[in-house]
Design a protein around this motif. Sequence first.
Motif, PDB file in Angstrom:
ATOM      1  N   GLU B 128       0.828  -1.203   0.000  1.00 49.89           N
ATOM      2  CA  GLU B 128       0.000   0.000   0.000  1.00 49.89           C
ATOM      3  C   GLU B 128       0.865   1.258   0.000  1.00 49.89           C
ATOM      4  O   GLU B 128       1.794   1.377   0.788  1.00 49.89           O
ATOM      5  CB  GLU B 128      -0.942   0.001   1.209  1.00 49.89           C
ATOM      6  CG  GLU B 128      -2.076  -0.980   1.014  1.00 49.89           C
ATOM      7  CD  GLU B 128      -3.225  -0.791   2.009  1.00 49.89           C
ATOM      8  OE1 GLU B 128      -3.213   0.190   2.779  1.00 49.89           O
ATOM      9  OE2 GLU B 128      -4.133  -1.646   1.999  1.00 49.89           O
ATOM     10  N   ASN B 130       0.965   5.553   0.101  1.00 49.42           N
ATOM     11  CA  ASN B 130       0.229   6.781   0.398  1.00 49.42           C
ATOM     12  C   ASN B 130       0.247   7.643  -0.870  1.00 49.42           C
ATOM     13  O   ASN B 130       1.313   7.956  -1.395  1.00 49.42           O
ATOM     14  CB  ASN B 130       0.923   7.495   1.571  1.00 49.42           C
ATOM     15  CG  ASN B 130       0.306   8.854   1.858  1.00 49.42           C
ATOM     16  OD1 ASN B 130       0.226   9.707   0.981  1.00 49.42           O
ATOM     17  ND2 ASN B 130      -0.142   9.035   3.082  1.00 49.42           N
ATOM     18  N   VAL B 183       6.383   2.418   2.901  1.00 53.48           N
ATOM     19  CA  VAL B 183       5.161   1.787   2.387  1.00 53.48           C
ATOM     20  C   VAL B 183       4.655   0.813   3.441  1.00 53.48           C
ATOM     21  O   VAL B 183       5.384   0.421   4.343  1.00 53.48           O
ATOM     22  CB  VAL B 183       5.403   0.999   1.073  1.00 53.48           C
ATOM     23  CG1 VAL B 183       5.944   1.904  -0.010  1.00 53.48           C
ATOM     24  CG2 VAL B 183       6.314  -0.191   1.291  1.00 53.48           C
ATOM     25  N   LYS B 184       3.383   0.471   3.305  1.00 54.43           N
ATOM     26  CA  LYS B 184       2.812  -0.535   4.197  1.00 54.43           C
ATOM     27  C   LYS B 184       2.957  -1.856   3.452  1.00 54.43           C
ATOM     28  O   LYS B 184       2.233  -2.126   2.495  1.00 54.43           O
ATOM     29  CB  LYS B 184       1.345  -0.204   4.453  1.00 54.43           C
ATOM     30  CG  LYS B 184       0.922  -0.426   5.880  1.00 54.43           C
ATOM     31  CD  LYS B 184      -0.408   0.234   6.142  1.00 54.43           C
ATOM     32  CE  LYS B 184      -1.429  -0.755   6.650  1.00 54.43           C
ATOM     33  NZ  LYS B 184      -2.752  -0.170   6.711  1.00 54.43           N
ATOM     34  N   GLU B 212      -7.559   7.811  -0.363  1.00 56.29           N
ATOM     35  CA  GLU B 212      -7.345   6.430   0.074  1.00 56.29           C
ATOM     36  C   GLU B 212      -5.980   5.967  -0.433  1.00 56.29           C
ATOM     37  O   GLU B 212      -5.432   6.520  -1.384  1.00 56.29           O
ATOM     38  CB  GLU B 212      -8.438   5.523  -0.486  1.00 56.29           C
ATOM     39  CG  GLU B 212      -9.049   6.093  -1.732  1.00 56.29           C
ATOM     40  CD  GLU B 212      -9.735   5.101  -2.629  1.00 56.29           C
ATOM     41  OE1 GLU B 212      -9.805   3.915  -2.305  1.00 56.29           O
ATOM     42  OE2 GLU B 212     -10.170   5.538  -3.694  1.00 56.29           O
ATOM     43  N   SER B 213      -5.440   4.917   0.210  1.00 52.49           N
ATOM     44  CA  SER B 213      -4.134   4.445  -0.209  1.00 52.49           C
ATOM     45  C   SER B 213      -4.238   3.696  -1.541  1.00 52.49           C
ATOM     46  O   SER B 213      -5.299   3.232  -1.934  1.00 52.49           O
ATOM     47  CB  SER B 213      -3.508   3.569   0.874  1.00 52.49           C
ATOM     48  OG  SER B 213      -4.327   2.454   1.094  1.00 52.49           O
ATOM     49  N   SER B 229      -6.905   2.194  -6.924  1.00 49.05           N
ATOM     50  CA  SER B 229      -7.645   2.814  -5.821  1.00 49.05           C
ATOM     51  C   SER B 229      -9.030   2.181  -5.846  1.00 49.05           C
ATOM     52  O   SER B 229      -9.293   1.273  -6.629  1.00 49.05           O
ATOM     53  CB  SER B 229      -7.740   4.327  -6.026  1.00 49.05           C
ATOM     54  OG  SER B 229      -8.579   4.601  -7.136  1.00 49.05           O
TER      55      SER B 229
END
Lengths: 372, 372
Positions: B128, B130, B183-184, B212-213, B229
């Motif tokens: 994910e 941002n 990042v996630k 949203e990410s 997205s």
Amino acid sequence: MKFACLQENLAKGLTTIYRAVPTKSTLPILSNVLLIAEEGRLKLSATNLETAITTHVGAQTEEPGSTTVPAKLLRDFVLNLPPSTINATLKDDILNLTSEKTKSKINGVSSDDYPTLPAFGAELPYVELNPIAFSDAVSVVAFSASTDESRPVFTGVYLNLSEEKLTIAASDGFRLSEKIIDVKEGKLKNFTVIIPAKTILEVSKIFSGSEESIRFGLNEDENLALFKSEDTLIATRILDGQYPDYKRIIPTESELSVEFSPVELLEAVKLTTVFAKDNTSPIKISFDTKGTMKIGLTTQEIGEHQSEISAQVEGEPFEIAFNSKYLLDFLNNVKAERITLKSKGKLTPCLIKPTETEDFIHIIMPMQVQGS
Amino acid sequence: MKFACLQENLAKGLTTIYRAVPTKSTLPILSNVLLIAEEGRLKLSATNLETAITTHVGAQTEEPGSTTVPAKLLRDFVLNLPPSTINATLKDDILNLTSEKTKSKINGVSSDDYPTLPAFGAELPYVELNPIAFSDAVSVVAFSASTDESRPVFTGVYLNLSEEKLTIAASDGFRLSEKIIDVKEGKLKNFTVIIPAKTILEVSKIFSGSEESIRFGLNEDENLALFKSEDTLIATRILDGQYPDYKRIIPTESELSVEFSPVELLEAVKLTTVFAKDNTSPIKISFDTKGTMKIGLTTQEIGEHQSEISAQVEGEPFEIAFNSKYLLDFLNNVKAERITLKSKGKLTPCLIKPTETEDFIHIIMPMQVQGS
């Protein structure tokens, strides 16, 4: 030559004269601006041999003199410079410019090689024009001139002075604009001249922000029209030839009269032209005495569109087709609350004018379209 | 097919997918947008076979179905339409659109002929991102990529994921940008890919306003990178090839360290380039430990210029020359209060970075100039 002036003033002066700098010329020195440092001011000039512009900028002149330097370079430089005092010194044809944090040298060319520029002689008879009224008139007239050089008079704007009324008109043979403004008549009496439309647009842009009246004079020996404010002189070539007697095509009666909002029509025409193959496609307009006006277009391979706006319709309605470019030119240039369109038939010259105005008219020749 | 949607939503959707519509293509249907009316929404897609974009617009769908229509026509039309509800019906491959005061027909082409578009499979591993951090990173990196197709990897942006850090880099062989963002990490583990710079710029523009990410996935079988997205999916080709080991040219020590305001340098460089012959002229920068930085340029036939700005200078000063375009690209894209420049010598790679930032660096190769 040695002078000092403010960046803001020099930038303004260079922007004014830059309109006369040719993008290409067989005479290289014409891409230069002529700088003349005089007592208390700097004179800037440029010419493309059709139009010459001279303007003045306040300056502290320590040593009078003159030179010419590349106009684009000097303009780009001064426009990029922050507000400051610019000090200029000429040495061996090199213009040295310094400001608080900058030092520059620009290679110049002697002003001896620059062509002689027209002057507004003290004896030249003139009329006085209000700059706002003149600029407004040019903006609703000049767009109707032709860009086709094969019929030179149509590339010009017709100016006729008669009894303190100046008639300004332009036509490309398919459409016509005519605007009448008041002038303060002086020693220059009734006249008729044709001035290139491109030039008169430049003139009107230069003077549109002016507050003082413009002196308009004619130097018929040199075939020149001259526009002069306190600071700026614009001299421009007069076009040879006889302007056609356009008055006789102005329709005097009509079968159909329609009143509508030009903003609504502009939106509808813009939407409709999306469906056009090119920007000269015929746009069909039909009317309904119940109070609507339909704007439509069909392009075989693309599709079709119809927009509706409200209108006051008087008379017996019929469909008329207009070149989309002509409609857009009119609607983009003429500002009014309400517009009135008057027509005698689907193929006769159609009169369009701001409803409340008596001193401006526009005429468009409709197009013949298949199936109508 | 029968649906109704709001003009604003359709306009937004068409603007998004329009970035993937090719201006010219050997496959004519690619200039069309694929419209698919589904339950509660309208799906819009476009592809140039390098990048495919699909987005969704809320719609009341009475009858599902699909077609393709010219993307430019539909976009221009919808952008010109005032806010309203658009009702659409498909009959015999003709898309009928009506709004309050308009009626249109657009000739369509069956969606059967449209190429199959990539999907973001439910099983596809992703990380994910941002959207703001990603867009910011792309804007300070992508300008350093090459436009020269003869060395394809340099036209791409390098992406490397390792331990929840995404490294984004681009270089044309003469300059380099590298930005590292968090990042996630998800099921997609460490990877390295090269994505065309042009495409990643489009992706960042489309997602820059998103809240949203973004899910980023790789489909290595089809050589695709996918950004998703909630509403929009962008799939883009991955570039083949090995990215050069750029880390080894990052200078680790310096003889000279200079800190200055990028706004002041940008103004000075703009002024100086007015005196340049073309936009790749070398701009000479010299330093003074008393706290100044001089930006100068000499062009034989034109003249010369020097601007001065204040700077904190540490070390033994020497003169460095940079390609003006590289300086302008950096200064126009990288926003910071203060910039630090570090150099080991006039002809070694020069490091430039926002003073307070540790996750972004830019490197420019200086130019060799005569007489220096």
